[in-house]
Structure formats: structure tokens, C-alpha cells
Scaffold this active site. Structure first.
Site, short mmCIF file in Angstrom:
data_model
loop_
_atom_site.label_atom_id
_atom_site.label_comp_id
_atom_site.label_asym_id
_atom_site.label_seq_id
_atom_site.Cartn_x
_atom_site.Cartn_y
_atom_site.Cartn_z
N ASP A 252 0.84 -1.08 0.12
CA ASP A 252 -0.04 0.05 -0.08
C ASP A 252 0.79 1.29 -0.08
OD1 ASP A 252 -1.56 2.26 0.68
OD2 ASP A 252 -2.51 1.20 2.38
N ASN B 190 -5.01 13.50 -11.14
CA ASN B 190 -5.55 14.32 -12.21
C ASN B 190 -5.16 15.73 -12.30
OD1 ASN B 190 -7.44 16.10 -10.53
ND2 ASN B 190 -8.50 14.01 -9.90
N VAL C 209 -5.38 5.50 -6.65
CA VAL C 209 -4.23 5.74 -5.91
C VAL C 209 -4.50 7.20 -5.29
CG1 VAL C 209 -1.61 6.41 -5.93
CG2 VAL C 209 -2.61 4.19 -7.01
N ASP C 210 -4.94 7.92 -6.11
CA ASP C 210 -5.07 9.31 -5.80
C ASP C 210 -5.97 9.58 -4.61
OD1 ASP C 210 -5.01 12.22 -6.14
OD2 ASP C 210 -6.29 12.29 -7.96
N GLY D 186 -4.70 2.63 -14.24
CA GLY D 186 -5.66 2.34 -13.61
C GLY D 186 -7.14 3.04 -14.57
N TYR E 245 -7.07 5.39 -16.34
CA TYR E 245 -6.65 5.97 -17.41
C TYR E 245 -6.45 5.07 -18.48
CZ TYR E 245 -6.16 10.67 -15.56
OH TYR E 245 -6.46 12.00 -14.90
#
Length: 173
Positions: A9, A23, A32-33, A124, A126
Site C-alpha cells: 500500500d 488528475n 491511488v489518488d 488504472g 486512465y
């Protein structure tokens, strides 16, 4: 040159910096963001809001990187980079993805960072195919580390399948 692939993680890593697959607005999101924003606490969102917009709603253009404190994270810093959305590979995606890695390392060096952890940028929502993304990332990291010297780089994968993809890309041809 030290590139290591781990399954972990990223929000729990005790390294100088972790990289956020962000983004362009840098205001949090999914994957993740979102995990990094939740783990860092509300101060991260405030720090991101304080970064200047370069165009309406854009604090970090695709292929570029920005840095903030890590706040409640074990990492001292978060380097936010915006990977390309996959459009079939003919819209400059490889160059933009490579730039994410190079720009993140450039910022790391500017702060005296010795260890940095990357997620699988753009793999992911994207939609970048992991095998292609791993090849681009490993090439960019190797080139940069060869030119600019040692930095400990962790490639943090969320599961064994993704780690296997990255290990294959890291293996000598």
C-alpha cells in the site's frame, strides 16, 4: 541504480516521497489518488488547492509533476504527476508517460530526496495497458538514473499480477 518492485500500500511506505497518479486539478479522485488524499488528510487537499492553476481547472498538465508535503503520510513528500489517458498509443502517450517519471525524479532531486515510490501511473482508470506502461516507465527510469546518478526507486504494485508485469519489464532483455 536501484529499482525495486514491491507489493504494498503506497500510503503506508516510509520513504522520502511517494508519487501520486493524480488528475490535472490535483483535487483528489479515485484509485491511488483518492487513497493518498484520504491517508494524508485534509491538509493535502488544501496544499493542492494552493498550487496555482496553469489553465482553468489545471494545476498540473499531463506529463508534468508538482510537489507537496506528505502531511499525515509516513512519506515526507507527495509528488503529484498526471499520466496520459490511453488513446491507443498514437496520441503521444509513451512520451507523456515517460515525462511523468522523469519530472518526478527531477523534483525529487531538487528536494534532496534519496528514496521515491511510484505507483503504476496511468494503468488504472486512465486505461494504459500495464505491459506497455511498464516498458515505458522502466526505460525512462533507467535512462534518468544512468544520467543523473543513484536514487532508490520503488515501483509499488497493488497485487502480484501487476508486480509480475513490472518484474518482466525490469528483467534484462
Amino acid at each position: 541504480m536501484a529499482i525495486e518492485i514491491i507489493i504494498a500500500d503506497i500510503t503506508q511506505l516510509d520513504v522520502d516521497a511517494i508519487v501520486n497518479a493524480a488528475n490535472p486539478g490535483l483535487l483528489g479522485g479515485g484509485g491511488v489518488d483518492g487513497a493518498i488524499h484520504r491517508a494524508a488528510g485534509p491538509a493535502l487537499l488544501e496544499a493542492c488547492r494552493a498550487l496555482p492553476q496553469v489553465s482553468p481547472g489545471v494545476r498540473c498538465p499531463t506529463g508534468m509533476a508538482r510537489i507537496t508535503s506528505g502531511f499525515a503520510l509516513p512519506a515526507r513528500y507527495v509528488i503529484h504527476t498526471v499520466g496520459p489517458v490511453w488513446r491507443g498509443g498514437r496520441a503521444g502517450e509513451p512520451a507523456l508517460l515517460a515525462s511523468c517519471y522523469r519530472e518526478s525524479l527531477r523534483l525529487a532531486r531538487s528536494r534532496g530526496i534519496a528514496g521515491i515510490a511510484f505507483p503504476a501511473i496511468s494503468c488504472g482508470v486512465y486505461g494504459y495497458p500495464p505491459e506497455q506502461a511498464a516498458a515505458v516507465a522502466i526505460a525512462a527510469l533507467r535512462d534518468d538514473l544512468r544520467e543523473h546518478g543513484d536514487l532508490r526507486v520503488l515501483l509499488c504494485c497493488f497485487d502480484a499480477r501487476m508486480a509480475a508485469v513490472w518484474r518482466a519489464a525490469l528483467s534484462p532483455a
